[in-house]
Design a protein around this motif. Sequence first.
Motif, PDB file in Angstrom:
ATOM      1  N   GLY A 209      73.788  -3.537-106.107  1.00  0.00           N
ATOM      2  CA  GLY A 209      73.035  -4.347-105.158  1.00  0.00           C
ATOM      3  C   GLY A 209      72.401  -3.499-104.071  1.00  0.00           C
ATOM      4  O   GLY A 209      72.851  -2.394-103.778  1.00  0.00           O
ATOM      5  N   ALA A 210      71.338  -4.020-103.497  1.00  0.00           N
ATOM      6  CA  ALA A 210      70.639  -3.324-102.415  1.00  0.00           C
ATOM      7  C   ALA A 210      71.313  -3.644-101.088  1.00  0.00           C
ATOM      8  O   ALA A 210      71.652  -4.794-100.812  1.00  0.00           O
ATOM      9  CB  ALA A 210      69.178  -3.749-102.368  1.00  0.00           C
ATOM     10  N   ASN A 211      71.504  -2.617-100.273  1.00  0.00           N
ATOM     11  CA  ASN A 211      71.998  -2.846 -98.917  1.00  0.00           C
ATOM     12  C   ASN A 211      70.877  -3.342 -98.004  1.00  0.00           C
ATOM     13  O   ASN A 211      71.131  -4.098 -97.063  1.00  0.00           O
ATOM     14  CB  ASN A 211      72.586  -1.558 -98.332  1.00  0.00           C
ATOM     15  N   LEU A 212      69.650  -2.911 -98.292  1.00  0.00           N
ATOM     16  CA  LEU A 212      68.498  -3.320 -97.494  1.00  0.00           C
ATOM     17  C   LEU A 212      67.293  -3.460 -98.405  1.00  0.00           C
ATOM     18  O   LEU A 212      67.066  -2.613 -99.273  1.00  0.00           O
ATOM     19  CB  LEU A 212      68.204  -2.292 -96.400  1.00  0.00           C
ATOM     20  N   ILE A 213      66.533  -4.540 -98.216  1.00  0.00           N
ATOM     21  CA  ILE A 213      65.274  -4.745 -98.939  1.00  0.00           C
ATOM     22  C   ILE A 213      64.167  -4.961 -97.913  1.00  0.00           C
ATOM     23  O   ILE A 213      64.305  -5.760 -96.990  1.00  0.00           O
ATOM     24  CB  ILE A 213      65.346  -5.955 -99.895  1.00  0.00           C
ATOM     25  N   LEU A 214      63.065  -4.243 -98.091  1.00  0.00           N
ATOM     26  CA  LEU A 214      61.848  -4.456 -97.298  1.00  0.00           C
ATOM     27  C   LEU A 214      60.835  -5.143 -98.196  1.00  0.00           C
ATOM     28  O   LEU A 214      60.435  -4.602 -99.229  1.00  0.00           O
ATOM     29  CB  LEU A 214      61.294  -3.132 -96.794  1.00  0.00           C
ATOM     30  N   ASP A 215      60.416  -6.359 -97.807  1.00  0.00           N
ATOM     31  CA  ASP A 215      59.555  -7.155 -98.681  1.00  0.00           C
ATOM     32  C   ASP A 215      58.304  -7.618 -97.958  1.00  0.00           C
ATOM     33  O   ASP A 215      58.363  -8.107 -96.831  1.00  0.00           O
ATOM     34  CB  ASP A 215      60.323  -8.375 -99.201  1.00  0.00           C
ATOM     35  N   ARG A 234      70.866  -6.801 -96.122  1.00  0.00           N
ATOM     36  CA  ARG A 234      69.847  -7.271 -95.180  1.00  0.00           C
ATOM     37  C   ARG A 234      68.502  -7.355 -95.882  1.00  0.00           C
ATOM     38  O   ARG A 234      68.114  -6.437 -96.606  1.00  0.00           O
ATOM     39  CB  ARG A 234      69.712  -6.319 -93.975  1.00  0.00           C
ATOM     40  N   LEU A 235      67.799  -8.447 -95.655  1.00  0.00           N
ATOM     41  CA  LEU A 235      66.429  -8.620 -96.139  1.00  0.00           C
ATOM     42  C   LEU A 235      65.512  -8.659 -94.934  1.00  0.00           C
ATOM     43  O   LEU A 235      65.695  -9.479 -94.034  1.00  0.00           O
ATOM     44  CB  LEU A 235      66.291  -9.917 -96.939  1.00  0.00           C
ATOM     45  N   VAL A 236      64.520  -7.753 -94.911  1.00  0.00           N
ATOM     46  CA  VAL A 236      63.536  -7.730 -93.827  1.00  0.00           C
ATOM     47  C   VAL A 236      62.172  -8.085 -94.422  1.00  0.00           C
ATOM     48  O   VAL A 236      61.662  -7.388 -95.293  1.00  0.00           O
ATOM     49  CB  VAL A 236      63.473  -6.353 -93.138  1.00  0.00           C
ATOM     50  N   GLN A 237      61.597  -9.164 -93.914  1.00  0.00           N
ATOM     51  CA  GLN A 237      60.324  -9.680 -94.420  1.00  0.00           C
ATOM     52  C   GLN A 237      59.212  -9.278 -93.466  1.00  0.00           C
ATOM     53  O   GLN A 237      59.293  -9.523 -92.260  1.00  0.00           O
ATOM     54  CB  GLN A 237      60.403 -11.207 -94.520  1.00  0.00           C
ATOM     55  N   ILE A 238      58.139  -8.659 -93.984  1.00  0.00           N
ATOM     56  CA  ILE A 238      57.039  -8.243 -93.105  1.00  0.00           C
ATOM     57  C   ILE A 238      55.700  -8.858 -93.487  1.00  0.00           C
ATOM     58  O   ILE A 238      54.721  -8.691 -92.754  1.00  0.00           O
ATOM     59  CB  ILE A 238      56.910  -6.703 -93.057  1.00  0.00           C
ATOM     60  N   ALA A 239      55.625  -9.550 -94.613  1.00  0.00           N
ATOM     61  CA  ALA A 239      54.372 -10.210 -95.012  1.00  0.00           C
ATOM     62  C   ALA A 239      54.697 -11.168 -96.155  1.00  0.00           C
ATOM     63  O   ALA A 239      55.814 -11.178 -96.689  1.00  0.00           O
ATOM     64  CB  ALA A 239      53.318  -9.196 -95.441  1.00  0.00           C
ATOM     65  N   PHE A 240      53.688 -11.968 -96.540  1.00  0.00           N
ATOM     66  CA  PHE A 240      53.885 -12.980 -97.585  1.00  0.00           C
ATOM     67  C   PHE A 240      52.659 -13.024 -98.488  1.00  0.00           C
ATOM     68  O   PHE A 240      51.877 -13.966 -98.447  1.00  0.00           O
ATOM     69  CB  PHE A 240      54.125 -14.350 -96.960  1.00  0.00           C
TER      70      PHE A 240
END
Length: 328
Positions: A209-215, A234-240
Amino acid sequence: MTQMMRAVEITEPGGPDVLQLTERPMPQALAGQVILKVAYAGVNRPDALQRAGAYNPPPGASDLPGLEAAGEVVAVGAGAEDLSVGDQVCALLPGGGYAEYVATPAAHCLPVPAGMGLKEAACLPETFFTVWSNVFMRGCLKAGERFLVHGGSSGIGTTAIQLANAFGARVFATAGSAEKCEACEKLGAEQAINYRDADFVAAMRAEGGANLILDMVGGDYIPRNVKALAEDGRLVQIAFLQGPVVELNFALMMVKRLTLTGSTLRPQSDLAKAKIASDLHEAVWPLLEAGKVAPVMDSEFDLADAAAAHARMESSGHIGKIVLKVAG
């Protein structure tokens, strides 16, 4: 008499063809600001969103697109004494980068890294501010952790891969072709997953599993990201790019003790951006000057060809950064 400058404006919300060369009055330096004579300006996804009418400038910002540039300081406002006329800097901008001159807070300027040209330096601020603030400040990435970045061949992705690798994380990326996956791995990704023929959830679960995802994709990636995260991930969302609305079962968030967060850079306060700039100067600029990290360059267009630059970006055929040549 007011001095005029060339600039590219958004004539109406729409596709790349609504970007048109025009003339505008030169900006004036307010307190705490400097005026840059722009040599190069970076082209970024938020520019395209603004052009389409989906990302309005914050109050007081220029209506011209362009969130990063590099050039020479030609005027210094009151309270901006840390910079002098003649200094060469790159800067995060509130807007207005698609022009021969732009105003920006002096605290958002950084020196052009030693050994780097203005073209490359123009591609640092928007991407490096975004990655640093989201991956390291908000996402708290640590050495040894498993980090997954979507859109690994984009300007954000190529920067995130390099910085995460430089700070000791295990880096994974998604991209849409064999060529792009190869580029990600050359930059330091341990594994690049072609999302067209492989499942990133399965790939990350195989690693624990990922410890951090940048999406920046959003849409159906959000529930898949939740499945791909390790416990306490942790999931960090920066755009959609695929939309912000999705159905999500939050029970998995509770069971795995996940943190779901995100941010946008442009609306943040000048003080918050100044803090990011200070952190970058201390932690990342030495890596740039040592050649351990560098912007990945895709293509260069003249300012008058900004529409073609946007078309290139929206084709998703690029790897790394697209830049506009403004001066000369």
